[in-house]
Design a protein around this motif. Structure first.
Motif, PDB file in Angstrom:
ATOM      1  N   ARG A   1      -5.470   8.234  -0.692  1.00 52.78           N
ATOM      2  CA  ARG A   1      -4.293   9.053  -0.367  1.00 52.78           C
ATOM      3  C   ARG A   1      -3.123   8.180   0.023  1.00 52.78           C
ATOM      4  NH1 ARG A   1      -5.642  12.575   4.151  1.00 52.78           N
ATOM      5  NH2 ARG A   1      -7.421  11.205   4.503  1.00 52.78           N
ATOM      6  N   ALA A   2      -3.408   7.083   0.727  1.00 59.28           N
ATOM      7  CA  ALA A   2      -2.321   6.181   1.119  1.00 59.28           C
ATOM      8  C   ALA A   2      -1.647   5.592  -0.124  1.00 59.28           C
ATOM      9  CB  ALA A   2      -2.857   5.067   2.012  1.00 59.28           C
TER      10      ALA A   2
ATOM     11  N   ALA B   1      -1.520   6.909  -3.022  1.00 55.07           N
ATOM     12  CA  ALA B   1      -0.796   7.970  -3.720  1.00 55.07           C
ATOM     13  C   ALA B   1       0.558   8.214  -3.062  1.00 55.07           C
ATOM     14  CB  ALA B   1      -1.625   9.256  -3.728  1.00 55.07           C
ATOM     15  N   GLN B   2       0.649   7.994  -1.753  1.00 57.77           N
ATOM     16  CA  GLN B   2       1.898   8.326  -1.058  1.00 57.77           C
ATOM     17  C   GLN B   2       2.881   7.173  -1.015  1.00 57.77           C
ATOM     18  OE1 GLN B   2       1.133  10.357   2.704  1.00 57.77           O
ATOM     19  NE2 GLN B   2      -0.547  11.458   1.769  1.00 57.77           N
ATOM     20  N   ASP B   3       2.411   5.952  -0.868  1.00 57.57           N
ATOM     21  CA  ASP B   3       3.336   4.820  -0.795  1.00 57.57           C
ATOM     22  C   ASP B   3       2.539   3.529  -1.031  1.00 57.57           C
ATOM     23  OD1 ASP B   3       5.069   2.751  -0.108  1.00 57.57           O
ATOM     24  OD2 ASP B   3       6.070   3.933   1.428  1.00 57.57           O
TER      25      ASP B   3
ATOM     26  N   VAL C   1       3.525   0.419  -1.584  1.00 58.48           N
ATOM     27  CA  VAL C   1       3.963  -0.774  -0.856  1.00 58.48           C
ATOM     28  C   VAL C   1       3.410  -0.733   0.562  1.00 58.48           C
ATOM     29  CG1 VAL C   1       5.939  -2.007   0.049  1.00 58.48           C
ATOM     30  CG2 VAL C   1       6.009  -1.098  -2.271  1.00 58.48           C
ATOM     31  N   ALA C   2       3.564   0.432   1.206  1.00 58.31           N
ATOM     32  CA  ALA C   2       3.042   0.551   2.566  1.00 58.31           C
ATOM     33  C   ALA C   2       1.531   0.356   2.575  1.00 58.31           C
ATOM     34  CB  ALA C   2       3.409   1.904   3.153  1.00 58.31           C
ATOM     35  N   ALA C   3       0.856   0.874   1.541  1.00 60.98           N
ATOM     36  CA  ALA C   3      -0.599   0.712   1.480  1.00 60.98           C
ATOM     37  C   ALA C   3      -0.970  -0.772   1.439  1.00 60.98           C
ATOM     38  CB  ALA C   3      -1.161   1.441   0.257  1.00 60.98           C
ATOM     39  N   ARG C   4      -0.207  -1.566   0.664  1.00 65.73           N
ATOM     40  CA  ARG C   4      -0.496  -2.998   0.610  1.00 65.73           C
ATOM     41  C   ARG C   4      -0.280  -3.642   1.973  1.00 65.73           C
ATOM     42  NH1 ARG C   4       3.033  -4.978  -4.291  1.00 65.73           N
ATOM     43  NH2 ARG C   4       2.252  -7.051  -3.783  1.00 65.73           N
ATOM     44  N   LEU C   5       0.754  -3.173   2.686  1.00 68.96           N
ATOM     45  CA  LEU C   5       1.026  -3.751   4.006  1.00 68.96           C
ATOM     46  C   LEU C   5      -0.066  -3.415   5.017  1.00 68.96           C
ATOM     47  CD1 LEU C   5       4.867  -3.273   4.303  1.00 68.96           C
ATOM     48  CD2 LEU C   5       3.603  -5.364   3.840  1.00 68.96           C
TER      49      LEU C   5
ATOM     50  N   LEU D   1       4.485  -9.544  -0.678  1.00 74.40           N
ATOM     51  CA  LEU D   1       4.939  -8.438  -1.521  1.00 74.40           C
ATOM     52  C   LEU D   1       5.727  -8.929  -2.731  1.00 74.40           C
ATOM     53  CD1 LEU D   1       6.112  -5.675   0.996  1.00 74.40           C
ATOM     54  CD2 LEU D   1       3.958  -5.854  -0.214  1.00 74.40           C
TER      55      LEU D   1
ATOM     56  N   ALA E   1      -1.105  -9.471  -0.286  1.00 73.01           N
ATOM     57  CA  ALA E   1      -0.778  -8.839   0.990  1.00 73.01           C
ATOM     58  C   ALA E   1      -1.989  -8.643   1.916  1.00 73.01           C
ATOM     59  CB  ALA E   1      -0.062  -7.515   0.745  1.00 73.01           C
TER      60      ALA E   1
ATOM     61  N   VAL F   1      -2.371  -9.824   6.030  1.00 74.19           N
ATOM     62  CA  VAL F   1      -2.664  -8.922   7.152  1.00 74.19           C
ATOM     63  C   VAL F   1      -3.888  -9.415   7.913  1.00 74.19           C
ATOM     64  CG1 VAL F   1      -3.277  -6.559   7.808  1.00 74.19           C
ATOM     65  CG2 VAL F   1      -1.714  -6.951   5.903  1.00 74.19           C
TER      66      VAL F   1
ATOM     67  N   ARG G   1       8.606   3.610   6.090  1.00 71.36           N
ATOM     68  CA  ARG G   1       7.543   3.785   5.094  1.00 71.36           C
ATOM     69  C   ARG G   1       6.232   4.238   5.705  1.00 71.36           C
ATOM     70  NH1 ARG G   1       9.146   0.247   0.049  1.00 71.36           N
ATOM     71  NH2 ARG G   1       8.167   2.006  -0.938  1.00 71.36           N
TER      72      ARG G   1
ATOM     73  N   PHE H   1       3.259   7.092   5.999  1.00 71.96           N
ATOM     74  CA  PHE H   1       2.694   7.949   4.957  1.00 71.96           C
ATOM     75  C   PHE H   1       3.085   9.382   5.276  1.00 71.96           C
ATOM     76  CE2 PHE H   1      -0.009   4.182   5.154  1.00 71.96           C
ATOM     77  CZ  PHE H   1       0.199   3.728   3.857  1.00 71.96           C
ATOM     78  N   PRO H   2       3.979   9.974   4.475  1.00 70.84           N
ATOM     79  CA  PRO H   2       4.626  11.211   4.885  1.00 70.84           C
ATOM     80  C   PRO H   2       3.689  12.410   4.977  1.00 70.84           C
ATOM     81  CG  PRO H   2       5.224  10.653   2.621  1.00 70.84           C
ATOM     82  CD  PRO H   2       4.485   9.477   3.182  1.00 70.84           C
ATOM     83  N   ARG H   3       2.667  12.467   4.095  1.00 74.57           N
ATOM     84  CA  ARG H   3       1.822  13.664   4.092  1.00 74.57           C
ATOM     85  C   ARG H   3       0.551  13.448   4.896  1.00 74.57           C
ATOM     86  NH1 ARG H   3       3.543  13.184  -1.108  1.00 74.57           N
ATOM     87  NH2 ARG H   3       1.516  12.652  -1.955  1.00 74.57           N
ATOM     88  N   MET H   4       0.544  12.444   5.750  1.00 74.96           N
ATOM     89  CA  MET H   4      -0.615  12.254   6.609  1.00 74.96           C
ATOM     90  C   MET H   4      -0.218  12.500   8.054  1.00 74.96           C
ATOM     91  SD  MET H   4      -2.788   9.157   5.186  1.00 74.96           S
ATOM     92  CE  MET H   4      -2.895   8.764   3.476  1.00 74.96           C
TER      93      MET H   4
ATOM     94  N   LEU I   1      -4.801   4.010   9.467  1.00 70.72           N
ATOM     95  CA  LEU I   1      -4.579   3.158   8.295  1.00 70.72           C
ATOM     96  C   LEU I   1      -4.062   1.784   8.709  1.00 70.72           C
ATOM     97  CD1 LEU I   1      -3.287   5.700   5.697  1.00 70.72           C
ATOM     98  CD2 LEU I   1      -5.053   3.994   5.281  1.00 70.72           C
TER      99      LEU I   1
END
Lengths: 367, 237
Positions: free
Chosen positions: A244-245, A247-249, A251-255, B52, B72, B76, B88, B90-93, B101
């Motif tokens: 889900r992460a 699917a939503q973003d 770049v943020a998922a990689r971070l 990135l 990346a 981390v 950034r 996750f908007p739908r979470m 996460l």
């Protein structure tokens, strides 16, 4: 009578839903309509058939080469990601290709019991989905979406024609397959009853006025169990959260430390495996397996995914069921030659009234 | 003591070079700020460090180990965490899922639960918003989620890209106070900001970037009184 026909609709709907989930999962994560998904469904059915029924040496060699190529792509990619060493990845790919190629060749000639063939075929289809993404879609991830879409159509055509080369364009069937009765847990089967007769023609389950074949029950049970499993996977597990992460973003998922390519590969693998399950079950149920079977099933399932709200997994399940039931009602009203048209009519009406689909988020219109 | 060393770093988007050889050091026991105008390459520098960007040359190292070419996730796992520009989240979470996460690579359940509590102690507002879908939060709350999510990875060095962007002045003050608090707890901070005065006021060390190069660097208190900095970024003369 109506109830009986609705039951038929729910059965087909469950199969559509299994395929639709694959479209919607891939769309959700990389915003691509994977037109090759119908072909994965078709290959699932063909591979299962190839293992259960004696293949010609030509078919066995074709299937083996194909499987070997898939193994090479997937093993090479995973090894390269993990070790970063090209020669090592190449060696690994070659070893995987040889092993799987020989195994598939042997399997096709040897005839394997149906349940084992089923699992092998589903695994190979999952690999096919992953390989398609690596070869055809990943290099285009930053290109315009239309480019990837046209590529997907191209992949679909190539795969369809390849299947025709290997297995010819005629109808294939599981009818020729005589399984040992013990495989299907039935003690009192009459001598000489074939596998197909057991599953489809004989042994109806009765529940009040309703009756269904063993196969129908199996389709319903498998489809619902798999969809429940998928739902739990996506909502409850860490892998599901990573999906889900992404699917939503991305770049943020990689971070967050998520290996996005790996998650995309897993998404393709799961969607393809479910599609292959549907392909095998529908191939048995309709009693026809042919290279073009993926096209029509794919179009229906895609409609189901759009109907439910593309990108939305529960939506795809609901969409599949709605479409299956709509088609069965067409049969009930003696409009069976219209059943395809009616399926589209339902889809178009829903999209006009609720553009985001039945379960899709209602987003404000862009001005 | 860990140090992030960046030496003659060049980075480009396609054929356009954005960083033309940047050299700087960020110590994990300091709060460092990087200021400069829009388009100077500050965000690009952060993206290069956290893996990135693909087209990067020069040298970057952390604890003496090179970071060039690492994806990346491996950055981390080495304790360098990037809180990106524009938050950034996750908007739908939900807020909870966003925070969990942040701890994606960690397996120590007890430690994660403990850090969740620490995040709530730092931002009590997030405890109230725990089960709420992130896109329904206010801008300030979303920034809190982004920072808390970064902390959930238990970083040794936190890179923040414009945390004040689009926030009301009072909220900016609050966020910056929280960053000082995080720093006091032992997390190194590299703060990229256009809001030069606020950033220099809380930092130990500062760097000024101009069109892909470092223009100035030194103790933050000196930069704050440097006439060139005052003229260009602090509206003084």
């Amino acid at each position: 009578m109506l109830a009986q026909i609705l039951l038929l609709g729910v059965t087909m709907g469950a199969a559509y839903a299994l395929i639709a989930v694959g479209y919607t999962m891939v769309y959700g994560i990389i915003e691509l309509i994977n037109f090759a998904h119908g072909e994965i469904y078709m290959y699932g059915a063909f591979m299962c058939l190839a293992f259960t029924i004696a293949s010609t040496p030509f078919q066995a060699a074709g299937a083996a080469l194909f499987a070997g190529a898939l193994a090479w792509v997937v093993a090479f990619d995973r090894m390269l990601e993990r070790s970063g060493s090209k020669p090592l990845a190449q060696g690994c790919g070659l070893a995987a290709a040889l092993t799987l190629g020989l195994a598939v060749y042997g399997g096709c000639l040897a005839r394997i019991p149906f349940p084992v063939s089923f699992l092998l075929a589903v695994g190979l289809a999952a690999m096919l989905g992953v390989a398609i993404e690596i070869v055809a879609y990943r290099p285009l991830r930053d290109s315009p979406r239309l480019t990837a879409l046209i590529t997907a159509i191209g992949v679909s055509l190539v795969l369809q024609n390849l299947a025709q080369v290997i297995w010819s364009a005629e109808n294939h069937t599981f009818r020729k397959y005589d399984a040992h009765p013990a495989l299907f847990l039935r003690q009192n089967m009459p001598e000489g009853t074939s596998f197909w007769q057991t599953l489809v023609e004989g042994h109806y389950l009765q529940a009040g006025p309703l009756s269904m074949s063993l196969l129908q029950a199996f389709i319903l049970l498998t489809a619902f169990a798999l969809m429940l499993g998928l739902h739990l996977l996506v909502t409850r597990t860490k892998l599901g959260m990573a999906m889900r992460a992404c699917a939503q973003d991305q770049v943020a998922a990689r971070l967050m430390g998520i290996d996005v390519n790996r998650v995309i590969s897993i998404t393709f693998a799961i969607g393809s495996a479910l599609g292959a399950v549907a392909g095998i079950l529908v191939g048995l149920y309709r009693d026809e397996i042919k290279p073009t079977m993926g096209y029509q099933a794919g179009v229906f399932a895609f409609s189901a995914a759009v109907l439910g709200g593309i990108g939305n997994i529960p939506g795809a399940m609901v969409g599949g069921l709605v479409l299956g039931v709509a088609q069965s009602l067409a049969i009930y009203w003696e409009l069976s030659e219209w059943s395809t048209g009616i399926a589209y009519l339902v889809m178009i009406s829903v999209i006009i009234l609720r553009p985001a689909g039945l379960m899709g988020a209602q987003l404000p219109r862009k001005s | 003591m860990s140090v992030l060393r960046v030496e003659s770093l060049k980075a480009s988007y396609g054929h356009i070079e954005v960083l033309h050889g940047v050299t700087l050091e960020v110590r994990a026991d300091e709060l460092t700020c990087l200021i400069g105008a829009n388009g100077a390459g500050k965000s690009t520098l952060l993206k290069a460090v956290t893996g990135l960007l693909r087209h990067v040359s020069g040298e970057m190292s952390w604890d003496g180990e090179t970071l060039v070419g690492r994806p990346a996730p491996s950055i981390v796992s080495r304790g360098i965490v990037h809180v990106p520009e524009g938050r950034r989240i996750f908007p739908r979470m939900t807020v909870e899922e966003n925070l969990r996460l942040g701890a994606f690579l960690r397996r120590d359940r007890a430690g994660i639960a403990q850090d969740l509590e620490r995040a709530f102690a730092l931002f009590p507002r997030l405890r109230e918003r725990f089960g709420q879908v992130a896109s329904t939060l206010s801008g300030g709350e979303q920034q809190m989620v982004a920072i808390a999510r970064g902390l959930m990875a238990r970083p040794r060095l936190l890179l923040l890209d414009e945390p004040s962007l689009g926030l009301a002045p009072l909220l900016v003050q609050e966020i910056f106070r929280k960053l000082q608090e995080v720093h006091r707890e032992g997390v190194g901070i590299l703060l990229v900001e256009q809001n030069a005065f606020a950033a220099l006021s809380i930092a130990n060390r500062g760097y000024v970037m101009e069109t892909g190069k470092l223009a100035l660097g030194g103790p933050a208190s000196e930069l704050l009184h440097d006439p060139r900095v005052q003229a260009a970024y602090l509206g003084g003369g």
